[in-house]
Write an enzyme that holds these catalytic residues in place. Sequence first.
Site, mmCIF file in Angstrom:
data_model
loop_
_atom_site.group_PDB
_atom_site.id
_atom_site.type_symbol
_atom_site.label_atom_id
_atom_site.label_comp_id
_atom_site.label_asym_id
_atom_site.label_seq_id
_atom_site.Cartn_x
_atom_site.Cartn_y
_atom_site.Cartn_z
ATOM 1 C CG MET A 52 12.954 -16.748 -41.393
ATOM 2 S SD MET A 52 11.222 -16.317 -41.440
ATOM 3 C CE MET A 52 11.328 -14.557 -41.559
ATOM 4 N N GLY A 53 16.905 -17.170 -44.292
ATOM 5 C CA GLY A 53 17.626 -16.940 -45.539
ATOM 6 C C GLY A 53 17.781 -15.462 -45.832
ATOM 7 N N GLY A 58 24.787 -9.356 -41.058
ATOM 8 C CA GLY A 58 24.264 -9.587 -39.704
ATOM 9 C C GLY A 58 24.232 -11.086 -39.406
ATOM 10 C CG HIS A 59 21.516 -13.632 -41.469
ATOM 11 N ND1 HIS A 59 21.062 -12.784 -42.442
ATOM 12 C CD2 HIS A 59 20.429 -13.979 -40.728
ATOM 13 C CE1 HIS A 59 19.743 -12.648 -42.327
ATOM 14 N NE2 HIS A 59 19.341 -13.346 -41.291
ATOM 15 C CB SER A 207 16.701 -5.620 -42.028
ATOM 16 O OG SER A 207 15.479 -6.214 -42.419
ATOM 17 C CB SER A 208 16.241 -10.291 -45.011
ATOM 18 O OG SER A 208 17.125 -11.079 -44.263
ATOM 19 N NE ARG A 209 9.846 -7.611 -43.450
ATOM 20 C CZ ARG A 209 9.754 -8.376 -42.379
ATOM 21 N NH1 ARG A 209 10.581 -8.201 -41.373
ATOM 22 N NH2 ARG A 209 8.852 -9.339 -42.312
HETATM 23 O O1 PAF Z 1 14.661 -14.121 -36.854
HETATM 24 C C1 PAF Z 1 14.331 -14.844 -37.807
HETATM 25 O O2 PAF Z 1 14.907 -14.808 -38.900
HETATM 26 C C2 PAF Z 1 13.163 -15.815 -37.634
HETATM 27 O O3 PAF Z 1 12.170 -15.267 -36.842
HETATM 28 C C3 PAF Z 1 13.600 -17.189 -37.092
HETATM 29 C C4 PAF Z 1 14.161 -17.076 -35.700
HETATM 30 C C5 PAF Z 1 14.638 -17.793 -38.023
HETATM 31 C C6 PAF Z 1 12.403 -18.120 -37.040
HETATM 32 O O4 PAF Z 1 11.837 -18.313 -38.297
#
Ligand code: PAF
Length: 304
Positions: A52-53, A58-59, A207-209
Site C-alpha cells: 500500500m506504498g 521491510g518492503h 511499519s508504514s504507520r
Molecule cells: O499488507 C498490505 O500492505 C496490504 O494489506 C496488501 C496485502 C498490500 C493489500 O492491500
Amino acid sequence: ISQIMVYFALVFGMILIKRKKKMKLVHTINELRAELEVQRKAGRKIGFVPTMGALHAGHASLVKRAVAENDIVVVSDFVNPTQFNDKNDLLKYPRTLEADCELLQKEGAAYVFAPSVEEIYPEPDTRQFSYAPLDTVMEGKFRPGHFNGVCQVVSKLFMIVEPDKAYFGEKDFQQLAIIREMVKQMRFPLEIVGCPIIREDDGLALSSRNARLSNEQRQQALEISRTLFKSLEYAATHTVAETQKFVEDSIAASEGLELEYFELVDGTTLQKISDWNDTDYAVGCITVFCGEVRLIDNIKYKGL
Ligand code: PAF
C-alpha cells in the site's frame, strides 16, 4: 585466461544492465497486462510484491528477495479503501509514490503498478470472502470487514499480475495465513512466500504507520517489542496463561500504550492455545494503540 576474462566481463555487464534497467510506472490494468504478456512469452518468471506504498526497509526486504528469486518483479502501490474499517485511518494513511518509486528502482523492481481506485473498483466489489475460523479471530474480530477487503484486492491483483511467486511480510501474520488459505481454496497457480519481520536496531517492527508516531510515542512504542522479547524468555519457565498475563501486565504498565489484544495461538490455525504442548508452532500476536496509532507485532515461541 583471456576467454575467462571476456566471460566474466559479459556476465558482469549483463548484471549491470539488469540492475540499471529503468523501472516502469504503470497506472492501468491494460498496460500492465500487455507488458507482462511480453515478459511471460519470453519465459520470464514474475515475482510480485503487493503493497500500500509508504515503503520502508521491510518492503525493501520483500522486493530484494523477489528480485533474487524471479526474472522480473512487479510491485503494486495501492492504498486499498475496502480494507479500512476506519475512515480516519484511510485518510491518514501516508501516500509517498515518488519516494516509493526511488526505493523500488534502487531495489531492482521492473514495474510499479499504481492504479486509481476506479481502475481497481470500477463498481463496488460485492464479493464476500470468508475463511473462518482464520479470519474471525484477532484482527478479524477487531477490524470487521478488513480481511474481506484484503482478499478482494489481493485476488484482483493476482488475476491482473498472474505472478509465479508473491511475497508477504510475517508482520501481518494473520493476513499471511488468510492469503495462503485463499490461494489454496481459489487454486491460484502461484507460490506464496512469507518473509520475516524487519525491525529497527532497537527492536521496533517496521511499519508504514510508524511515520505517524511523535518522537515521544516512538520511544513508548518500543515497549511492545521489548515486552515480546522478554516474554520469550519468561515463557521458557511459565505456562501459557502466565505468559499471557506477563504481556498484558507489562503493556498495561507502559506509558502511552493501550493493549487491544494479545493472543497466544497455533501459528497455522490461529486458534488460541492453553498449553505449550497444544501445538508445535506457537505464536504471540499483539495489537497496541500508541496514541491514535494502531501497531501490530508478533513473536514465535515455538516451531517452524
Ligand atoms: O499488507 C498490505 O500492505 C496490504 O494489506 C496488501 C496485502 C498490500 C493489500 O492491500
